[in-house]
Structure formats: C-alpha cells, structure tokens
Design an enzyme around this catalytic site. Structure first.
Site, short mmCIF file in Angstrom:
data_model
loop_
_atom_site.label_atom_id
_atom_site.label_comp_id
_atom_site.label_asym_id
_atom_site.label_seq_id
_atom_site.Cartn_x
_atom_site.Cartn_y
_atom_site.Cartn_z
N ASP A 218 38.34 48.88 38.79
CA ASP A 218 38.73 49.83 39.84
C ASP A 218 38.78 51.26 39.32
OD1 ASP A 218 39.10 47.38 41.04
OD2 ASP A 218 40.95 47.96 42.05
N ARG B 206 56.37 52.61 38.20
CA ARG B 206 55.59 53.67 38.83
C ARG B 206 56.17 55.08 38.62
NH1 ARG B 206 52.23 50.18 37.82
NH2 ARG B 206 51.33 48.91 39.50
N ASP C 241 52.31 50.73 46.09
CA ASP C 241 52.16 51.61 44.93
C ASP C 241 51.66 53.00 45.30
OD1 ASP C 241 53.19 49.96 43.02
OD2 ASP C 241 51.27 49.15 42.36
N SER D 175 45.26 38.93 41.53
CA SER D 175 45.55 40.34 41.31
C SER D 175 46.87 40.40 40.55
CB SER D 175 45.66 41.08 42.65
OG SER D 175 46.09 42.41 42.44
#
Length: 408
Positions: free
Chosen positions: A16, A98, A127, A181
């Site tokens: 990605d 994060r 996210d 994932s």
C-alpha cells in the site's frame, strides 16, 4: 493542493505505502520524505530504507526510528493508568499507536520544511481519523493527502497492477504471507478481513501468532510479581526494567500461557460495525494487575470516579482525540490519582487466566486489617454506628414508600 512541494509519508515499505509513494510522485509531482516507525511490530524496518531508495527517495529524506520506549512510556503507560477499555473489551492497541506516529510525522515535516503529510489508512476505517486529528492538533495549517479517498485503486488487484506497471518491487512473504489484514505493535496484534468478515465464523487456530491456545498452554501455573511506582510497572520479579522491556516480557509470559486473545465486533467511529480479533497478552496482564494495586491504594470515591471517567477516556483514545484538551485534562486528573499507587502485585498465570493472588503497599495502603477483621477489632469500629447510617440512607426510600401507601 497543487502547490505542495514536500510531503512526509508514513511508510511501512509494504504494498500500500509503496504504491502511495509512487502515486504521490506522479500525481502531486512533489518531493517525498518517508518516515518508518519501529513501535515493536516484530518485523524488520530497515528494508523500508532500501525500498524507498529504489523508488527514488534521497537518503537524507528517509527517516527510520526506534520509538518502542517512547511508545510504551508516553502512550501505553498513561493509558493503562486510566484502566482504559473500549466497549468493555478492547484494549486499544491500534488506537494508541496513531498519535505517536502522527506526532513524529509533524515533527519531521517541521524539520525538513514539509508542507504536507500523508498516510495509508483507508476511507472506511478509524485510522484516517486518528492520524488526521493528530496532524491538525499539532500543525493546524498542514495539508493532508489521504490517497484512499482520492484514487481509484480500491482493491488489492488494482494495487498490484499499479505496482507492476510502475516497476515497484513487492517481495513475496514467506509461505505466501497472512490472508488477514494485520496491525502490530508492542501492545497488540490485530486481525481483520477474509473469514473474519463473517462474525459467526470461528477464527482458525493457526491465525494466532503471539499466544498458544489455552488448551495447549502449560499445565503448571506460573507466578510473577510486578512492582509499581506511581501507577507504572518498574520491575518484574524484582528485576528493574524499562517500560518497553516490561511490555516485551509480559507479552512473552502471557503468550506462553494463552492469555490475551479477543474476538469482538466493535463500533467504528465512522459508523459501521467491524469484527476484529486481537492478541494483547502483556496488556491483559497489566490491566488486571493495575486494578489490583489500585484496590488497596486508592480512596473509594477516587477509584469510583476513575471508573466513571474511564469509558469517556477510552472513547477519546479510540476515536483519535489523544491530543484534544479534554483527553489531556482527564490525563492530569488520572495521573494525580497515581501518586499513591506504589507497591507490588503477585499474579498466577494459567491457561488463559490472569489470577491475582496477592498485593501489598508498605507505605500507601488504605487497607487496615484492624478495621476490616471479622475478629475482635479492639474498638476500631463501632458497630452501633451503622444503625444511624442505614436509617439516614433509607430516609428518602421510606418517605417514597409512605407516599405510595397513602395513594393506595
């Protein structure tokens, strides 16, 4: 956005973000700076440097940093002082990572003269919110590029085709890699997608990477002792450790004994329900132990107030408001409560269970055996006082009952 000259990308080196790197160069015609954080995900981060160089990134524009100690010390530990759990079960492993990544991206952008930041979060997940709320809180005028909300590469097949067309090397993982994932850091590893999208389907046993199944855990229980100073673990079995060392060792112990598996359907901030599986062995131990040491060192009303505030605190972390004034205000209150949270907790780890078997605080304990005893207490507590206490607390209910009787 056409005037963007330099963008700092949160870069893992995977499919990605490698596609995003090339896409940023082609679409925005800007200089790209890559930032790769080691927060204990268990994979080598140095290959990201080689990948970035192969995509034309200058060596001075590649940042790879070991943030494990900062992650646990400044994010995980403060969160566990609050005993934070989202929706009664989730220990916020992805959520708490994060704000640190966002902070470092902004710091790097400031250092290199970047005018934009970018991330690889999808338009369906939490996210994107967590990253971007952090960006704007720390650099209000920053420009944010979220490719998943702009491009049409909305499937793995399209991403692979783009990579092949543009000569992006996507190395195959051993044994074909995982079908899930996944997101990992020192606090947890998460699994989503494929068979897990059916909430009725049981996860396959070979999905779990950090923990043995409780059925296959050792038949012999293991005892450990955790030392606390101001609400934080400072030693395991008498051996002083840094925050990252503590969590690493608790992950090892918890994984060995099948502790910390979770299978939930959670409510995402963007509005949908999502099924996810998590392994948080060290965090599960930490939560149980922290509540145990607080049970003898916190005043009753302080403990109850913390429990009332905790769901709000957990929601703020989950939804990306780590840098908000309300989270920081709550943190100040929570941290103030931890001044007396000192001592030790002894735990028994056995087949998926964390069992508290002892706790002690030599200087800050509020547990008085002379008062709590069922034996003769030497006059420390007057039993007759309870009668007036009960009658006063019953007064409003007696008044209401009498009124009901009068109404017939």
């Amino acid at each position: 956005m056409s005037d963007i000259k330099k963008v700092v990308l949160a870069y893992s080196g995977g499919l990605d973000t490698s596609v995003i790197l090339k896409w940023l160069q082609d679409v925005y015609h800007c200089e790209v700076v890559t930032f790769t954080a080691d927060i204990g995900q268990g994979e080598e981060v140095e290959p990201a440097r080689k990948k970035a160089v192969s995509l034309g990134i200058k060596p001075e524009n590649i940042f790879i940093e070991d943030l494990r100690e900062e992650f646990v010390r400044d994010y995980v530990y403060p969160m566990f002082r609050a005993n934070a759990i989202y929706e009664g079960e989730y220990l916020l492993g992805t959520s708490i990572a994060r704000p640190l990544i966002a902070k470092r991206q902004i710091e790097i952008a400031n250092a290199v003269g970047g005018d934009a930041v970018s991330h690889g979060a999808t338009g369906k997940g939490n996210d994107q919110v967590r990253f971007e709320l952090g960006y704007y809180a720390l650099k209000p005028d920053v420009k944010v590029i979220a490719p998943w909300r702009e491009w049409d590469l909305l499937s793995r097949e399209k991403l692979l085709a783009y990579a092949e067309t543009h000569g992006i090397d996507i190395s195959k993982k051993k044994n074909g890699g995982s079908p899930y994932s996944m997101d990992a850091n020192l606090l947890h590893i998460s699994y989503e997608g494929t068979v897990l999208e059916n909430p009725a389907a049981e996860p396959e046993e070979d999905m779990w990477l950090w923990t043995v199944s409780p059925e296959n855990a050792p038949d012999q229980a293991e005892y450990i002792e955790l030392s606390y100073e101001k609400g934080d673990i400072t030693a395991i079995n008498g051996v002083a450790m840094t925050p990252a060392q503590v969590l690493t060792e608790l992950n090892r112990l918890g994984g060995k004994h099948g502790i910390g598996r979770l299978d939930i359907v959670e409510n995402r901030y963007v509005g949908m329900k999502s099924r996810g599986c998590y392994e948080t062995p060290g965090g599960t131990i930490m939560l149980k132990a922290h509540r145990a040491i607080e049970s003898i060192t916190l005043d009753r009303e302080v403990a109850h107030l913390k429990d009332e505030l905790m769901p709000k605190y957990a929601q703020l972390v989950y939804t990306g408001y780590w840098w908000s004034p309300e989270r920081q205000m709550l943190q100040g209150l929570i941290d103030a409560s931890q001044a007396t949270v000192n001592g030790w907790v002894r735990l028994k780890l056995y087949k998926g269970n964390v069992i508290v078997v002892g706790r002690e605080s030599k200087t800050d304990s509020l547990f008085d055996p002379n008062i709590a005893t069922f034996d003769e207490d030497g006059g420390a507590y007057n039993h007759a006082d309870a009668a007036g206490f009960i009658r006063l607390n019953a007064l409003r209910m007696r008044i209401a009952a009498n009124a009901k009787l009068k109404r017939g």
